[in-house]
Design an enzyme around this catalytic site. Structure first.
Site, short mmCIF file in Angstrom:
data_model
loop_
_atom_site.label_atom_id
_atom_site.label_comp_id
_atom_site.label_asym_id
_atom_site.label_seq_id
_atom_site.Cartn_x
_atom_site.Cartn_y
_atom_site.Cartn_z
N ARG A 244 63.41 -2.26 -22.74
CA ARG A 244 63.72 -1.32 -21.66
C ARG A 244 63.89 -2.07 -20.33
NH1 ARG A 244 59.49 3.32 -20.19
NH2 ARG A 244 58.42 1.64 -19.09
N ARG B 65 46.02 10.66 -15.28
CA ARG B 65 45.81 9.33 -15.86
C ARG B 65 44.40 8.84 -15.62
NH1 ARG B 65 51.58 7.49 -15.68
NH2 ARG B 65 51.74 5.33 -16.26
N ARG C 276 63.66 -2.10 -14.96
CA ARG C 276 62.44 -1.62 -14.30
C ARG C 276 61.63 -2.80 -13.82
NH1 ARG C 276 59.01 3.38 -16.62
NH2 ARG C 276 57.39 2.04 -15.77
N ARG D 296 49.29 -3.00 -17.73
CA ARG D 296 49.36 -1.53 -17.75
C ARG D 296 48.73 -0.97 -19.02
NH1 ARG D 296 54.69 0.56 -17.53
NH2 ARG D 296 55.66 -1.48 -17.58
N LYS E 244 57.16 8.41 -24.20
CA LYS E 244 56.80 9.69 -23.57
C LYS E 244 57.99 10.33 -22.85
CE LYS E 244 53.45 8.30 -20.89
NZ LYS E 244 53.22 6.88 -21.26
P1 AMP Z 1 55.20 5.51 -15.74
O1 AMP Z 1 56.65 5.71 -15.52
O2 AMP Z 1 54.50 6.79 -16.17
O3 AMP Z 1 54.89 4.36 -16.64
O4 AMP Z 1 54.57 5.17 -14.32
C1 AMP Z 1 54.96 4.01 -13.62
C2 AMP Z 1 53.91 3.62 -12.60
O5 AMP Z 1 53.75 4.69 -11.64
C3 AMP Z 1 52.52 3.39 -13.16
O6 AMP Z 1 52.37 2.08 -13.67
C4 AMP Z 1 51.68 3.61 -11.92
O7 AMP Z 1 51.78 2.53 -11.04
C5 AMP Z 1 52.39 4.78 -11.24
N1 AMP Z 1 51.85 6.08 -11.72
C6 AMP Z 1 52.52 7.02 -12.45
N2 AMP Z 1 51.75 8.08 -12.70
C7 AMP Z 1 50.55 7.81 -12.13
C8 AMP Z 1 49.32 8.52 -12.06
N3 AMP Z 1 49.15 9.70 -12.65
N4 AMP Z 1 48.30 7.93 -11.38
C9 AMP Z 1 48.45 6.74 -10.78
N5 AMP Z 1 49.57 6.01 -10.83
C10 AMP Z 1 50.62 6.54 -11.49
#
Ligand code: AMP
Length: 203
Positions: free
Chosen positions: A128, A89, A134, A145, A14
């Site tokens: 990654r 989400r 990360r 996740r 993404k």
């Molecule tokens: P991502 O980089 O999109 O994979 O987001 C990393 C982490 O940030 C996720 O595993 C959640 O812990 C948190 N996070 C990101 N976006 C959201 C969201 N819309 N709602 C809740 N937690 C989020």
């Protein structure tokens, strides 16, 4: 004015595709995950609140996330449109976004759904983790996740499907190929970058 959302399981690519679309349409890509990580890095109050949650792979509470997005979407650069990545989400966040946009007579133009094979995704994410360090990219957290995505986020796609907004994209293959598929599918819906300058900026 182009308002887009990109969805897909963790590791679908993404962020990479969002960066492309952002350039192509000259709109900001708003990734809640990136904003949270920047806050953690800078040790802000928000960062302190969310750091353990993110490391565990859990969702940050809707109230915090909604507030964050609401203030980001009020910034000037979003007046020309935006691409949301990683938000909404949950159904609660979807309802919040709907209310926020409709209060201004706005709505999303399309939802880009990246389709990937789950096993492929785990190996991408482990790679990654190695490259970017990360802290939420351990195999256990990745699988967690993914299950959260299936349970909490996949249902959002049905809602957007009912609205006729979903564009499904096969996200396997190289970055350029996938970017091409996205641009093509958007164009089929009449969603095109509006100046030739921005289009050439991505070449
Ligand atoms: P991502 O980089 O999109 O994979 O987001 C990393 C982490 O940030 C996720 O595993 C959640 O812990 C948190 N996070 C990101 N976006 C959201 C969201 N819309 N709602 C809740 N937690 C989020």
């Amino acid at each position: 004015m182009t308002r887009l959302l990109i969805v897909g399981p963790p590791g679908a690519g993404k962020g990479t595709q969002a960066a492309r679309i952002s350039l192509l349409f000259d709109i900001p890509a708003i990734a809640t995950g990136d904003i949270f990580r920047a806050n953690i890095k800078n040790k802000t109050e928000l960062g302190k609140k969310v750091s353990a949650i993110i490391d565990a792979g859990d969702f940050v509470p809707d109230s915090l996330t909604n507030e964050l997005v609401a203030s980001r979407l009020k910034e000037d650069d979003c007046q020309r449109g935006f691409l949301l990545d990683g938000y909404p989400r949950t159904l609660d966040q979807l309802a919040f976004l709907d209310a926020m946009l409709s209060a201004e007579g706005k709505s999303l133009d399309a939802v880009i759904q990246l389709i990937v094979d789950p096993d492929e995704v785990v190996s991408r994410l482990l790679k990654r983790a190695h490259e970017e360090g990360r802290s939420d990219d351990t195999e256990e957290t990745i699988r967690y996740r993914q299950s959260l995505y299936q349970r909490e986020t996949a249902p959002l796609i049905d809602v957007y499907k009912q609205r006729g907004l979903v564009i499904q994209i096969d996200a396997l293959g190289d970055v350029e190929e996938v970017a091409g598929r996205i641009a093509e599918s958007l164009a089929e819906r009449g969603i095109v970058a509006n100046t030739s300058d921005t289009a050439t900026a991505t070449n």
